[in-house]
Motif scaffolding. Structure first.
Motif, mmCIF file in Angstrom:
data_model
loop_
_atom_site.group_PDB
_atom_site.id
_atom_site.type_symbol
_atom_site.label_atom_id
_atom_site.label_comp_id
_atom_site.label_asym_id
_atom_site.label_seq_id
_atom_site.Cartn_x
_atom_site.Cartn_y
_atom_site.Cartn_z
ATOM 1 N N ASP A 151 0.768 -1.337 -0.123
ATOM 2 C CA ASP A 151 0.184 0.081 -0.079
ATOM 3 C C ASP A 151 0.970 1.281 -0.075
ATOM 4 N N SER A 152 1.979 1.128 0.477
ATOM 5 C CA SER A 152 2.939 2.569 0.571
ATOM 6 C C SER A 152 3.034 2.827 -0.844
ATOM 7 N N PHE A 153 3.097 2.221 -1.981
ATOM 8 C CA PHE A 153 3.141 2.332 -3.331
ATOM 9 C C PHE A 153 2.211 3.242 -3.897
ATOM 10 N N LYS A 154 0.875 3.295 -3.368
ATOM 11 C CA LYS A 154 -0.131 4.208 -3.323
ATOM 12 C C LYS A 154 -0.891 3.646 -4.895
ATOM 13 N N LEU A 155 -0.988 2.341 -5.147
ATOM 14 C CA LEU A 155 -1.671 2.205 -6.388
ATOM 15 C C LEU A 155 -3.164 2.502 -6.142
ATOM 16 N N LEU A 156 -3.608 3.155 -7.636
ATOM 17 C CA LEU A 156 -4.749 3.854 -7.513
ATOM 18 C C LEU A 156 -5.989 3.037 -7.362
ATOM 19 N N GLY A 157 -6.679 3.300 -6.338
ATOM 20 C CA GLY A 157 -7.953 2.614 -6.317
ATOM 21 C C GLY A 157 -7.738 1.396 -5.569
ATOM 22 N N LEU A 158 -6.597 0.811 -5.335
ATOM 23 C CA LEU A 158 -6.565 -0.484 -4.714
ATOM 24 C C LEU A 158 -6.799 -0.566 -3.237
#
Length: 608
Positions: A151-158
């Motif tokens: 989650d630290s990579f901030k994939l849009l919408g995940l």
């Protein structure tokens, strides 16, 4: 036989004569016939936990999964400094100028190892297998300990899709589209991020974590999926007896892949390995057998008597016998043994549960207690006596061999000062109020530390060291022994007060070591359960900044805050010694990655 007895007595004088004789007169291992499987045999000192990448954050399990699954990218095995190259991808990734959109194309014609889940059909690796692999980390039902890292990579919408599943109390919808995670066609994967991530390729190169994962396998095995890892990698799981024995065999369906690398021109060892193996089809060995041996002496003896032909991290008490003054012992060299020693890209740390009522919290007296305990730990003595000098004292939570490691950096993290520790405790009210000789909490209740420790010889030695250190501070300690997997499970759930663990860097960037301070990764990498908004802001800034002076200045501030709050007392960086018998060829310790078996060869058997 006499030669073996002399070697045992010379290499391990601390062993009893009866034990050495027993080993010497045990039946000798017969030479293997030329057509026998080429087998690498060694031991883990800690048991594995699972072979489902979504469920693991311990290095021993991930060593195995790194050889079964394959990420899109990998590291050049011989390049120093580290260099990325395609693995299942056709080429290096394309990214937008703002580092937020990454596009990769999977190479056609790569297949998963054969498995009943595929019902007799060959199953090709496609882009959707990476989409599914990443979504599994977000599935609340799987309770992945590395979700915070993903989650630290901030994939849009995940994260939003995960939260909908939680809010609606419904199963995670793998069919629902996610803006930041899409298979554009059969082979093209596109990932969009909410924030800039200039070093996102490090995530894309983690085979132990982000290997292509077939949905059919997960659905076929359900909650038994950890026992049935099926990937596209060079090896497949053959036998697994939990916490006892693991065997992997060469994947017969593995594609044609050949040994190649780009060592530096002045890298004599790397150039020699390339000259010897370039063009060989990999993997070169047929089988890997791993025993779980927690105690150091039997693990060392298994190597000496030929049961194992490789030993990773020679136990500290035997490292001086193996490589005195950094040179291979003559008796071992005479047998054709080869040895390597280097500082590992790791950290050995003691950490506190920041949610614990005694050692946790962020008020001045709680911080003072943790800092006093840190100041009272005689790490130099621990390294000298328990680890037999095989360590370099640490000053910050940054690993050697990573980009921002500074050997000249100095902080209070590395101080041993019991006088200052006692003064700090006095100042904040940790005094002996009832006259029993031990300090009490500021409110007058007893101060007793609950310190988790492994129930093996090394754990006993460490508990003696910590008991001595805390006695000098007049702090009472109760030790809670347990098996490592049990202690890890307790740490993940926050059911502990103080424990210790090692952290091995998985990439050349130094930020990876700071995952343990990221508030979003509590319950996963952040086992101290530390959460401060000012540090979380630093972590986000490090993630977004490109390499350069501004980012390096941010690392310095992160080091300062880590020492000030003291959720972790970083103790030392390991000095590791690896040995291989004469028949094991091609070994080179990886810097950050975990897969290397496919680059090694085993020729014949060691003469008895």
């Amino acid at each position: 036989m006499k030669r073996l007895l002399r070697s045992l007595l010379a290499a391990a004088p601390a062993l009893s004569l009866s034990l050495a004789l027993a080993l010497a007169v045990s039946p000798a291992r017969a030479d293997e016939p030329s057509d026998s499987p080429k087998t690498l045999r060694y031991a883990f000192r800690v048991a594995e936990t699972s072979f489902d990448p979504s469920q693991i954050n311990d290095i021993y399990s991930r060593i195995v999964t790194a050889h079964i699954f394959e990420a899109l990218y990998t590291y050049d095995h011989l390049a120093r400094p580290a260099k990325f190259k395609p693995l299942t991808a056709e080429a290096m990734p394309q990214h937008s100028d703002d580092w937020r959109t990454w596009t990769m194309r999977v190479r056609p014609g790569i297949y998963f190892a054969d498995d009943p889940a595929f019902k007799g059909k060959r199953r090709e690796l496609v882009a959707e297998d990476y989409v599914y692999a990443i979504k599994r980390f977000a599935d609340p039902a799987l309770k992945s300990p590395v979700w915070g890292y993903v989650d630290s990579f901030k994939l849009l919408g995940l994260a939003e899709q995960r939260q909908r599943s939680l809010d609606q109390k419904k199963p995670f919808d793998y069919e629902a589209p996610v803006e930041g995670l899409r298979a554009l066609d059969r082979y093209t994967l596109q990932i969009k991020l909410a924030e800039a991530r200039p070093r996102f390729i490090e995530f894309l190169a983690a085979s132990d974590l982000l290997g292509g994962f077939a949905r059919e396998v997960a659905e076929a095995y359900g909650d038994k999926i950890s026992e049935h890892p099926v990937g596209t990698g060079p090896f497949k799981l053959a036998t697994w007896r939990r916490a006892s024995f693991i065997a992997l065999e060469r994947n017969p369906d593995y594609r044609e892949r050949y040994y190649d690398a780009e060592p530096a021109a002045d890298d004599a060892e790397g150039q020699a390995l390339l000259a010897r193996f370039k063009g060989r089809r990999i993997p070169m060995i047929d089988r890997v057998e791993i025993s779980i041996i927690e105690e150091n002496q039997p693990r060392w003896l298994a190597f000496l008597n030929g049961q194992h032909n490789f030993i990773e991290q020679v136990p500290p008490e035997y490292s001086g016998l193996a490589m005195p003054n950094g040179h291979l012992a003559p008796n071992l060299a005479k047998q054709g043994v080869r040895g390597w020693r280097q500082v590992r890209a790791d950290q050995a740390m003691t950490f506190f549960n920041l949610e614990d009522p005694v050692v946790g919290g962020y008020t001045p007296e709680k911080v003072a207690l943790r800092r006093a305990i840190g100041l009272g730990m005689d790490v130099a003595r621990e390294v000298r006596l328990v680890h037999k000098g095989q360590g370099v004292l640490a000053q910050a939570p940054i690993s050697p061999n990573t980009k921002s490691y500074d050997p000249a950096f100095k902080s209070s993290m590395g101080d041993y000062d019991p006088a200052r520790a006692n003064a700090l405790l006095d100042l904040y009210g940790y005094v002996d109020r009832d006259g029993d000789g031990w300090r009490d909490l500021p409110d007058g209740s007893p101060l007793e530390l609950q310190w988790s420790i492994e129930s093996d010889q090394r754990g006993r030695q460490m508990s003696e060291q910590y008991q001595r250190d805390m006695k000098a501070l007049k702090i009472k300690v109760n030790f809670k022994p347990g098996k490592w997997p049990e202690l890890l499970k307790a740490a993940r759930s926050g059911s502990f007060q103080i424990w210790h663990v090692g952290n091995v860097s998985a990439s050349p960037d130094s930020q990876g070591a700071l995952q343990r301070y990221d508030g979003s990764q509590i319950g996963g990498q952040n086992m101290a359960r530390f959460k401060r908004p000012e540090f979380d802001a630093l972590y986000r800034r490090l993630s977004e900044l490109p390499d350069g002076p501004e980012r390096e200045a941010t690392f310095v501030e992160a080091k300062r805050q880590a020492a000030a709050w003291m959720p972790y007392r970083i103790r030392y960086h390991s000095m590791v010694t690896d040995l291989a018998q004469r028949e094991v060829l091609g070994y080179r310790r990886p810097l950050f990655w975990l897969d290397w078996w496919q680059y090694a060869d085993v020729e014949g058997a060691r003469p008895q």
